[in-house]
Design a protein around this motif. Structure first.
Motif, mmCIF file in Angstrom:
data_model
loop_
_atom_site.group_PDB
_atom_site.id
_atom_site.type_symbol
_atom_site.label_atom_id
_atom_site.label_comp_id
_atom_site.label_asym_id
_atom_site.label_seq_id
_atom_site.Cartn_x
_atom_site.Cartn_y
_atom_site.Cartn_z
ATOM 1 N N LYS A 249 -55.638 -7.503 -6.347
ATOM 2 C CA LYS A 249 -55.719 -6.415 -6.871
ATOM 3 C C LYS A 249 -56.762 -6.680 -8.217
ATOM 4 C CE LYS A 249 -51.202 -4.950 -5.398
ATOM 5 N NZ LYS A 249 -49.881 -4.436 -5.758
ATOM 6 N N ARG A 250 -56.743 -5.606 -9.331
ATOM 7 C CA ARG A 250 -57.300 -5.535 -10.325
ATOM 8 C C ARG A 250 -56.548 -4.646 -11.455
ATOM 9 N NH1 ARG A 250 -60.321 -1.025 -10.882
ATOM 10 N NH2 ARG A 250 -61.002 -0.001 -8.848
ATOM 11 N N LEU A 251 -57.056 -4.691 -12.621
ATOM 12 C CA LEU A 251 -56.533 -3.960 -13.510
ATOM 13 C C LEU A 251 -57.256 -2.535 -13.428
ATOM 14 C CD1 LEU A 251 -56.135 -6.175 -16.638
ATOM 15 C CD2 LEU A 251 -54.295 -5.484 -14.881
ATOM 16 N N GLN B 14 -55.690 -2.274 -19.733
ATOM 17 C CA GLN B 14 -56.702 -1.560 -19.056
ATOM 18 C C GLN B 14 -57.968 -2.776 -18.909
ATOM 19 O OE1 GLN B 14 -56.324 1.994 -17.768
ATOM 20 N NE2 GLN B 14 -54.535 0.863 -18.503
ATOM 21 N N SER B 15 -58.765 -2.446 -17.877
ATOM 22 C CA SER B 15 -59.771 -3.571 -17.638
ATOM 23 C C SER B 15 -60.780 -3.647 -18.660
ATOM 24 C CB SER B 15 -60.480 -3.393 -16.303
ATOM 25 O OG SER B 15 -61.152 -2.132 -16.085
ATOM 26 N N ASN B 16 -61.241 -2.606 -19.253
ATOM 27 C CA ASN B 16 -62.327 -2.408 -20.191
ATOM 28 C C ASN B 16 -61.827 -2.536 -21.755
ATOM 29 O OD1 ASN B 16 -60.926 0.874 -19.643
ATOM 30 N ND2 ASN B 16 -62.008 0.969 -21.627
ATOM 31 N N LEU B 17 -62.968 -2.677 -22.300
ATOM 32 C CA LEU B 17 -62.937 -2.808 -24.200
ATOM 33 C C LEU B 17 -62.807 -1.464 -24.145
ATOM 34 C CD1 LEU B 17 -65.695 -5.418 -24.457
ATOM 35 C CD2 LEU B 17 -63.401 -5.898 -25.002
ATOM 36 N N LYS B 18 -61.949 -1.346 -25.217
ATOM 37 C CA LYS B 18 -61.941 -0.022 -26.059
ATOM 38 C C LYS B 18 -63.196 0.526 -26.505
ATOM 39 C CE LYS B 18 -58.906 2.859 -29.297
ATOM 40 N NZ LYS B 18 -57.955 2.880 -30.382
ATOM 41 N N THR C 44 -53.478 -11.543 -26.975
ATOM 42 C CA THR C 44 -52.160 -11.179 -27.839
ATOM 43 C C THR C 44 -51.045 -10.863 -26.503
ATOM 44 O OG1 THR C 44 -53.514 -10.106 -29.583
ATOM 45 C CG2 THR C 44 -51.270 -9.193 -29.040
ATOM 46 N N SER C 45 -49.874 -11.198 -27.112
ATOM 47 C CA SER C 45 -48.701 -10.873 -26.105
ATOM 48 C C SER C 45 -47.860 -10.050 -26.981
ATOM 49 C CB SER C 45 -48.130 -12.051 -25.679
ATOM 50 O OG SER C 45 -48.902 -13.007 -25.026
ATOM 51 N N LEU C 46 -47.295 -9.001 -26.737
ATOM 52 C CA LEU C 46 -46.439 -8.127 -27.399
ATOM 53 C C LEU C 46 -45.051 -7.682 -26.489
ATOM 54 C CD1 LEU C 46 -49.089 -6.065 -29.119
ATOM 55 C CD2 LEU C 46 -47.887 -7.846 -30.178
ATOM 56 N N PHE C 47 -43.881 -7.242 -27.143
ATOM 57 C CA PHE C 47 -42.949 -7.124 -26.486
ATOM 58 C C PHE C 47 -42.742 -5.646 -25.781
ATOM 59 C CE2 PHE C 47 -39.546 -4.858 -29.464
ATOM 60 C CZ PHE C 47 -40.388 -4.360 -30.146
ATOM 61 N N HIS C 48 -43.806 -4.728 -26.143
ATOM 62 C CA HIS C 48 -43.915 -3.497 -25.574
ATOM 63 C C HIS C 48 -45.291 -3.060 -24.827
ATOM 64 C CE1 HIS C 48 -46.568 -3.101 -29.085
ATOM 65 N NE2 HIS C 48 -46.514 -1.988 -29.189
ATOM 66 N N VAL C 49 -45.814 -4.206 -24.552
ATOM 67 C CA VAL C 49 -46.990 -4.127 -23.532
ATOM 68 C C VAL C 49 -46.866 -4.858 -22.034
ATOM 69 C CG1 VAL C 49 -49.640 -4.594 -23.668
ATOM 70 C CG2 VAL C 49 -48.528 -3.884 -25.681
ATOM 71 N N GLY C 50 -47.391 -4.435 -21.202
ATOM 72 C CA GLY C 50 -47.117 -4.864 -19.718
ATOM 73 C C GLY C 50 -48.534 -4.453 -19.039
ATOM 74 N N PHE C 51 -48.204 -4.113 -17.676
ATOM 75 C CA PHE C 51 -49.650 -3.757 -17.066
ATOM 76 C C PHE C 51 -48.957 -3.410 -15.375
ATOM 77 C CE2 PHE C 51 -48.860 -8.149 -15.873
ATOM 78 C CZ PHE C 51 -49.254 -8.299 -14.675
ATOM 79 N N ARG C 52 -50.049 -2.523 -14.963
ATOM 80 C CA ARG C 52 -49.870 -2.098 -13.598
ATOM 81 C C ARG C 52 -51.258 -2.422 -12.844
ATOM 82 N NH1 ARG C 52 -47.683 3.224 -12.433
ATOM 83 N NH2 ARG C 52 -46.916 3.240 -14.755
ATOM 84 N N CYS C 53 -51.461 -2.615 -11.720
ATOM 85 C CA CYS C 53 -52.559 -3.046 -10.896
ATOM 86 C C CYS C 53 -53.092 -1.870 -10.069
ATOM 87 C CB CYS C 53 -52.402 -4.128 -10.104
ATOM 88 S SG CYS C 53 -51.958 -5.742 -10.887
ATOM 89 N N VAL C 54 -54.390 -1.671 -9.617
ATOM 90 C CA VAL C 54 -54.745 -0.870 -8.704
ATOM 91 C C VAL C 54 -55.710 -1.723 -7.703
ATOM 92 C CG1 VAL C 54 -55.204 0.926 -10.593
ATOM 93 C CG2 VAL C 54 -57.198 -0.720 -10.120
ATOM 94 N N LYS C 55 -56.112 -1.135 -6.519
ATOM 95 C CA LYS C 55 -56.772 -1.718 -5.530
ATOM 96 C C LYS C 55 -57.693 -0.733 -4.857
ATOM 97 C CE LYS C 55 -55.605 -4.408 -1.199
ATOM 98 N NZ LYS C 55 -55.912 -5.756 -1.705
#
Length: 328
Positions: free
Chosen positions: A182-184, A262-266, A315-326
């Motif tokens: 998949k991807r972000l 998200q995949s992109n830079l802000k 950076t790793s934080l205790f309130h940040v995760g992710f989901r994927c798309v395909k």
């Protein structure tokens, strides 16, 4: 080894922030700047005006992968002209259909990846991750031993398997997505899905109220951040995915619980329609969407559909995760 400078995902916002959109209304798309964002091929026809041709082909799929939702294509207006500065000016895009994970990647799902690959996350390499808690006097610290399986550190309970995985960097999330085939998502895809693939202008994916019949629709902060959390929704930290119900599309946890990489830079929305771009228009931080259990409206109303945040890729934080798309 210490982690690099910690970038906090909820920043104090000003209700008086303004952005001058007078010049953007007659500007053309800055295609050079757009290329730097590396949006996927699902995204096209970006402009200040709604595309004249709104036709999007939505093929019917015989099967949809387990744990994913079909996000039909369409046109979407990204951002909010009533939002804070980095959500303005709103602009339009055409989005082709794609598949999206029902919920953020869970601790249990991430464990399968670790077991299969022996991957070591950046928090594990650095030896710490970012947390904020009563034990830290409500201050952000880099907690030694905080990682994906013990996001608050070794002196706190392990993360349950049905909660979103956290303490994963953008680099970690991207590696998982590739392993999973998949991807972000990019921000435009994410917001299109959060607007239920029909350009809903509701504040949240389910409507305009954070509570329904006295029950919260998302895992957020109740009280005044960071002084007091009354914990009316029953979760001081992450909650099980799907605990707060589904959106009309069948997605869960699109607001609150954890921010999602998200995949992109802000980037500065205005820069899409200004040439040349200015210094600072493209951040060195990766965008995040969805808000988290730390979000509270007077400080960070990030769980609105148009809400945005960002952190550096390591950076790793205790309130940040992710989901994927395909891709379809």
């Amino acid at each position: 080894m210490a982690s690099s400078f910690l970038v906090i995902s909820c920043q104090k916002q000003s209700d008086n922030q303004q952005v001058d959109t007078s010049k953007t209304q007659t500007a053309v798309l800055n295609t050079d700047f757009l290329k730097k964002l590396e949006f996927p091929e699902t995204v096209s026809d970006i402009g200040l005006e709604k595309p004249s041709d709104t036709t999007v082909v939505n093929p019917k799929l015989s099967t949809i992968p387990t744990g994913m939702v079909y996000i039909q294509g369409g046109v979407v207006q990204i951002g909010s002209d009533e939002g804070i500065e980095h959500e303005r000016p709103s602009f339009w895009a055409k989005v082709r259909p794609f598949l999206m994970d029902v919920h953020p990647v869970t601790v249990g799902e991430f464990r399968k990846f670790i077991t299969a690959t022996n991957f070591k996350t950046e928090a594990e390499k650095f030896g710490n991750g970012g947390i904020i808690d009563e034990s830290t006097d409500q201050q952000w610290i880099l907690k030694d031993g905080a990682n994906w399986h013990h996001p608050m550190g070794p002196d706190f309970p392990a993360a349950p398997d049905d909660h979103p995985v956290t303490q994963v960097s953008w680099n970690d999330a991207n590696t998982y997505a590739q392993w999973a085939g998949k991807r972000l998502p990019c921000e435009i895809e994410w917001e299109h899905a959060a607007r239920n693939a029909r350009n809903s202008r509701d504040i949240y994916p389910w409507g305009n109220d954070i509570q329904t019949r006295g029950k919260y629709n998302a895992n957020i902060w109740q009280g005044k951040f960071p002084v007091k959390n009354y914990n009316d929704d029953g979760f001081l930290y992450t909650s099980p995915v799907g605990k707060f119900g589904k959106t009309p599309l069948g997605l869960t946890d699109m607001s609150g619980n954890v921010w999602e990489w998200q995949s992109n830079l802000k980037f500065n929305y205005e820069a899409l329609f200004r040439s040349p771009a200015k210094e600072g228009d493209l951040s060195n931080e990766r965008a995040e969407r969805g808000g988290s259990f730390l979000c509270e409206p007077t400080w960070c109303h990030g769980y609105r559909v148009s809400g945005r945040s960002s952190s550096t890729s390591e950076t790793s934080l205790f309130h940040v995760g992710f989901r994927c798309v395909k891709d379809i």
